[in-house]
Design a protein around this motif. Sequence first.
Motif, PDB file in Angstrom:
ATOM      1  N   GLU A  67     -50.391-161.567  22.667  1.00 59.09           N
ATOM      2  CA  GLU A  67     -50.978-160.618  21.717  1.00 59.09           C
ATOM      3  C   GLU A  67     -49.910-159.746  21.059  1.00 59.09           C
ATOM      4  OE1 GLU A  67     -54.210-158.456  23.437  1.00 59.09           O
ATOM      5  OE2 GLU A  67     -55.357-160.264  23.922  1.00 59.09           O
ATOM      6  N   ASP A  68     -48.812-159.474  21.751  1.00 57.62           N
ATOM      7  CA  ASP A  68     -47.720-158.714  21.146  1.00 57.62           C
ATOM      8  C   ASP A  68     -46.990-159.547  20.105  1.00 57.62           C
ATOM      9  OD1 ASP A  68     -47.745-156.223  22.887  1.00 57.62           O
ATOM     10  OD2 ASP A  68     -47.556-157.786  24.403  1.00 57.62           O
ATOM     11  N   VAL A  69     -46.898-160.856  20.343  1.00 58.87           N
ATOM     12  CA  VAL A  69     -46.267-161.748  19.373  1.00 58.87           C
ATOM     13  C   VAL A  69     -47.127-161.875  18.122  1.00 58.87           C
ATOM     14  CG1 VAL A  69     -45.598-164.147  18.937  1.00 58.87           C
ATOM     15  CG2 VAL A  69     -44.926-163.038  21.075  1.00 58.87           C
ATOM     16  N   LEU A  70     -48.434-162.042  18.324  1.00 60.78           N
ATOM     17  CA  LEU A  70     -49.348-162.270  17.201  1.00 60.78           C
ATOM     18  C   LEU A  70     -49.827-160.983  16.538  1.00 60.78           C
ATOM     19  CD1 LEU A  70     -51.642-165.056  18.730  1.00 60.78           C
ATOM     20  CD2 LEU A  70     -49.756-165.362  17.114  1.00 60.78           C
ATOM     21  N   ASN A 102     -47.204-173.811  16.289  1.00 66.54           N
ATOM     22  CA  ASN A 102     -46.007-173.574  15.478  1.00 66.54           C
ATOM     23  C   ASN A 102     -46.047-172.209  14.800  1.00 66.54           C
ATOM     24  OD1 ASN A 102     -47.916-174.132  13.506  1.00 66.54           O
ATOM     25  ND2 ASN A 102     -46.486-175.284  12.224  1.00 66.54           N
ATOM     26  N   GLU A 103     -47.251-171.681  14.539  1.00 63.85           N
ATOM     27  CA  GLU A 103     -47.380-170.337  13.986  1.00 63.85           C
ATOM     28  C   GLU A 103     -46.960-169.292  15.013  1.00 63.85           C
ATOM     29  OE1 GLU A 103     -51.039-170.770  10.813  1.00 63.85           O
ATOM     30  OE2 GLU A 103     -51.548-170.623  12.937  1.00 63.85           O
ATOM     31  N   ILE A 104     -47.315-169.543  16.264  1.00 64.68           N
ATOM     32  CA  ILE A 104     -46.912-168.624  17.333  1.00 64.68           C
ATOM     33  C   ILE A 104     -45.391-168.603  17.465  1.00 64.68           C
ATOM     34  CG2 ILE A 104     -47.053-168.132  19.802  1.00 64.68           C
ATOM     35  CD1 ILE A 104     -49.806-169.499  19.802  1.00 64.68           C
ATOM     36  N   ILE A 105     -44.792-169.783  17.514  1.00 63.83           N
ATOM     37  CA  ILE A 105     -43.345-169.887  17.705  1.00 63.83           C
ATOM     38  C   ILE A 105     -42.586-169.217  16.561  1.00 63.83           C
ATOM     39  CG2 ILE A 105     -41.415-171.512  17.813  1.00 63.83           C
ATOM     40  CD1 ILE A 105     -43.284-173.409  19.351  1.00 63.83           C
ATOM     41  N   VAL A 118     -59.059-172.597  26.407  1.00 67.28           N
ATOM     42  CA  VAL A 118     -58.545-171.322  26.917  1.00 67.28           C
ATOM     43  C   VAL A 118     -57.275-171.014  26.141  1.00 67.28           C
ATOM     44  CG1 VAL A 118     -59.515-171.679  29.220  1.00 67.28           C
ATOM     45  CG2 VAL A 118     -57.179-172.434  28.735  1.00 67.28           C
ATOM     46  N   PHE A 119     -56.915-169.745  26.085  1.00 62.95           N
ATOM     47  CA  PHE A 119     -55.787-169.321  25.249  1.00 62.95           C
ATOM     48  C   PHE A 119     -54.454-169.752  25.850  1.00 62.95           C
ATOM     49  CE2 PHE A 119     -56.970-165.801  28.058  1.00 62.95           C
ATOM     50  CZ  PHE A 119     -55.770-165.523  28.701  1.00 62.95           C
ATOM     51  N   PRO A 120     -53.448-169.998  24.998  1.00 55.08           N
ATOM     52  CA  PRO A 120     -52.088-170.238  25.501  1.00 55.08           C
ATOM     53  C   PRO A 120     -51.473-168.921  25.953  1.00 55.08           C
ATOM     54  CG  PRO A 120     -52.057-170.152  23.122  1.00 55.08           C
ATOM     55  CD  PRO A 120     -53.512-170.014  23.527  1.00 55.08           C
ATOM     56  N   ARG A 121     -50.376-169.001  26.683  1.00 58.28           N
ATOM     57  CA  ARG A 121     -49.678-167.796  27.124  1.00 58.28           C
ATOM     58  C   ARG A 121     -48.222-167.872  26.660  1.00 58.28           C
ATOM     59  NH1 ARG A 121     -52.305-168.695  32.371  1.00 58.28           N
ATOM     60  NH2 ARG A 121     -50.265-168.965  33.364  1.00 58.28           N
ATOM     61  N   VAL A 122     -47.665-166.718  26.380  1.00 59.85           N
ATOM     62  CA  VAL A 122     -46.262-166.629  25.980  1.00 59.85           C
ATOM     63  C   VAL A 122     -45.510-165.834  27.042  1.00 59.85           C
ATOM     64  CG1 VAL A 122     -44.621-165.674  24.315  1.00 59.85           C
ATOM     65  CG2 VAL A 122     -46.703-166.811  23.507  1.00 59.85           C
ATOM     66  N   HIS A 123     -44.477-166.450  27.610  1.00 61.91           N
ATOM     67  CA  HIS A 123     -43.636-165.775  28.599  1.00 61.91           C
ATOM     68  C   HIS A 123     -42.188-165.781  28.119  1.00 61.91           C
ATOM     69  CE1 HIS A 123     -46.955-165.895  31.457  1.00 61.91           C
ATOM     70  NE2 HIS A 123     -47.067-167.185  31.243  1.00 61.91           N
ATOM     71  N   LEU A 124     -41.448-164.786  28.508  1.00 64.08           N
ATOM     72  CA  LEU A 124     -40.009-164.776  28.295  1.00 64.08           C
ATOM     73  C   LEU A 124     -39.337-165.179  29.594  1.00 64.08           C
ATOM     74  CD1 LEU A 124     -39.403-161.733  25.979  1.00 64.08           C
ATOM     75  CD2 LEU A 124     -38.154-163.893  25.833  1.00 64.08           C
ATOM     76  N   LYS A 141     -39.616-162.101  15.031  1.00 59.66           N
ATOM     77  CA  LYS A 141     -40.095-160.743  14.759  1.00 59.66           C
ATOM     78  C   LYS A 141     -40.383-159.990  16.058  1.00 59.66           C
ATOM     79  CE  LYS A 141     -41.958-161.204  10.095  1.00 59.66           C
ATOM     80  NZ  LYS A 141     -43.148-161.012   9.213  1.00 59.66           N
ATOM     81  N   PHE A 142     -40.872-160.715  17.053  1.00 59.33           N
ATOM     82  CA  PHE A 142     -41.102-160.083  18.351  1.00 59.33           C
ATOM     83  C   PHE A 142     -39.777-159.608  18.950  1.00 59.33           C
ATOM     84  CE2 PHE A 142     -41.349-160.563  23.026  1.00 59.33           C
ATOM     85  CZ  PHE A 142     -42.295-159.572  23.294  1.00 59.33           C
ATOM     86  N   LEU A 143     -38.729-160.414  18.824  1.00 56.55           N
ATOM     87  CA  LEU A 143     -37.416-160.016  19.334  1.00 56.55           C
ATOM     88  C   LEU A 143     -36.870-158.816  18.569  1.00 56.55           C
ATOM     89  CD1 LEU A 143     -35.708-163.471  19.999  1.00 56.55           C
ATOM     90  CD2 LEU A 143     -36.628-161.873  21.681  1.00 56.55           C
TER      91      LEU A 143
END
Length: 338
Positions: free
Chosen positions: A101-104, A115-118, A78-84, A123-125
Amino acid sequence: MDNPDNYIVNIFKNEIQIKRIRKELKQLEVLDSKEFKINLKQLSNNLQIIVEMQPVVPLNQGKPIKFCLYLDNKFPFVFPRVHLLSHLTKPTFADGRDYIEDVLHQQWSPSILLNEIIQKFPKFLDQVRHYKDDRDHLLSLGKYNLDQEYEGSLGLEDVEYFQCKEILSGRSYQKILQLSNSYILILEYQNKVLILQSFQPTKDLVKVEKIENSAQLTWRSDDNFRLQTVTPSNIDQFMDSILLYKTGASGKKIQEEEVTLQKFENFQIQKLLDSVSYYEKNLEQELNPQTLNSLMDSYQQAIEYFSAVSDEDFKEYVMRLQNLLGREDVQKILSNKL
């Protein structure tokens, strides 16, 4: 970073998962530790990778910015999730939305490594900073996953939870409300798992009325209105909190400032914020008296508006005005006018 094996063996049982996670966490060690400080935390049977970054002006008031890369115990199936987790803007980003999806800028696939996500977080910021005054755009980013498990222990800075009973067709149902100045969530435990049932932007809450020990919420959706009745365990605290997230003021303060608020009832704040951004960009390209005066006037209007509606954003524009007036090149232009 903490010893990852302690978490891996406790959370992931499949051999394919264990090999993948070990390799992925090992790769995180090569990230620049000055740019990304990595810590691990176990939440229930899931893994939380906390990524702390340096402050980004003008976000988070000079404090470190924390992301959470959340791995379900079924990862990578299952996909990872990114939270602030940190307060950045108003409306907040630290409200449980998933920004993967906004990060990628694409859907996640198993070929995309952690590590690619991180490494895409900076750029997301930049994107967040660019749109920090566009409230509609800020609300459009990220997503919630309805009818799925919701992690209520992420450590979000800008939310508050209330145990409530929701009245539906005369019957009472036990719920949990998550309040923030961006979205209000309705959560429910099902078989000891917290499930997200619904969510709605806080800006769509047009009225909150206390009726004995209950609160009646009036929601706007397009041209329709919907009533919702909830009975929180502490009605007074709930009323203060929900009005605070909605308007930036307590119920008592709202009553005291009704006359002032009427002055700004039809004020087009988004148009003013667009003007602020326009003049700021023009001033970066060319410093001249006309643009400087327009920007200072816009700052003053923003301060007056946000102060009137008891919105903490007025502090942001006070700081921008002070920083502008503190510039030597600006002081020279202002002194030439005297």
